[in-house]
Design an enzyme around this catalytic site. Structure first.
Site, mmCIF file in Angstrom:
data_model
loop_
_atom_site.group_PDB
_atom_site.id
_atom_site.type_symbol
_atom_site.label_atom_id
_atom_site.label_comp_id
_atom_site.label_asym_id
_atom_site.label_seq_id
_atom_site.Cartn_x
_atom_site.Cartn_y
_atom_site.Cartn_z
ATOM 1 N N CYS A 1 6.874 3.040 -14.578
ATOM 2 C CA CYS A 1 8.049 2.602 -15.332
ATOM 3 C C CYS A 1 7.606 2.215 -16.748
ATOM 4 O O CYS A 1 6.403 2.146 -17.028
ATOM 5 C CB CYS A 1 8.707 1.419 -14.621
ATOM 6 S SG CYS A 1 7.753 -0.131 -14.742
ATOM 7 N N CYS B 1 5.022 -0.758 -16.908
ATOM 8 C CA CYS B 1 3.690 -0.377 -16.443
ATOM 9 C C CYS B 1 3.034 0.626 -17.385
ATOM 10 O O CYS B 1 1.838 0.550 -17.647
ATOM 11 C CB CYS B 1 3.779 0.189 -15.025
ATOM 12 S SG CYS B 1 4.293 -1.058 -13.811
ATOM 13 N N GLU C 1 0.764 -1.000 -10.550
ATOM 14 C CA GLU C 1 -0.017 -0.685 -11.752
ATOM 15 C C GLU C 1 -0.467 -1.954 -12.470
ATOM 16 O O GLU C 1 -1.622 -2.058 -12.888
ATOM 17 C CB GLU C 1 0.799 0.184 -12.719
ATOM 18 C CG GLU C 1 1.237 1.507 -12.142
ATOM 19 C CD GLU C 1 2.622 1.475 -11.509
ATOM 20 O OE1 GLU C 1 3.303 2.516 -11.552
ATOM 21 O OE2 GLU C 1 3.024 0.424 -10.962
ATOM 22 N N HIS D 1 4.172 -5.132 -9.958
ATOM 23 C CA HIS D 1 4.113 -3.694 -9.701
ATOM 24 C C HIS D 1 2.649 -3.334 -9.439
ATOM 25 O O HIS D 1 1.734 -3.972 -9.970
ATOM 26 C CB HIS D 1 4.619 -2.909 -10.913
ATOM 27 C CG HIS D 1 6.079 -3.023 -11.139
ATOM 28 N ND1 HIS D 1 6.790 -2.043 -11.793
ATOM 29 C CD2 HIS D 1 6.985 -3.982 -10.817
ATOM 30 C CE1 HIS D 1 8.060 -2.386 -11.861
ATOM 31 N NE2 HIS D 1 8.198 -3.569 -11.275
#
Length: 157
Positions: free
Chosen positions: A85, A88, A57, A55
């Site tokens: 999410c 993260c 992040e 991801h």
């Protein structure tokens, strides 16, 4: 306690600029800054890398850790085009990122107020500011998922 909001719109603009370049993944970009300078800039690469945790992040945190040679990202800010999410969000808290600025709330998976607030489970509290450039964020995601649906319809036929 008064929180100082030092949001800089140029970083959110840059995040959107990079998110729009993503072809085959959810268009999310995360930028980490320190003292108003970019430390890291990453986009989602889960589909490209075939790695679950790729991801934006997470990748941005890893890049910033390496650049600063420190797991603590004290006095750093993160700008991201979508509310993080749970995975993260927990990484952001554990990295000690001071301020998080994001565009649109994610009512299904958002972990900083959209679906629930993970900050309540931690002793360290990231300052969270959401709702920046929401129209731009919604259009970006709507266009991406529209493209995916069209691609799937073509594949089914």
């Amino acid at each position: 306690m008064i929180m100082f909001n030092k949001y800089n719109p140029k970083f959110m603009e840059l995040a959107f600029e990079n998110a729009t370049k993503i072809v085959d993944d959810i268009p999310v970009c995360a930028i980490i800054t320190k003292n108003n300078e970019i430390i890291s800039l990453e986009t989602n690469k889960k589909e490209k890398d075939n790695i679950t945790i790729s991801h934006a992040e997470i990748l941005s945190i890893i890049s910033a850790n390496k650049k600063l040679n420190n797991w603590r990202l004290d006095d750093c800010d993160m700008y991201v085009t979508l509310e993080p999410c749970p995975m993260c969000a927990w990484a952001i808290i554990n990295a000690r990122i001071k301020n998080l600025y994001f565009s649109i709330y994610d009512t299904k998976y958002g972990a900083f107020g959209g679906a629930f607030n993970i900050n309540q489970y931690s002793d360290f509290k990231t300052n969270v500011f959401g709702g920046f450039m929401e129209d731009k964020g919604k259009i970006l995601l709507e266009n991406y998922f529209k493209k995916i649906r069209q691609k799937n319809e073509t594949t089914i036929r």
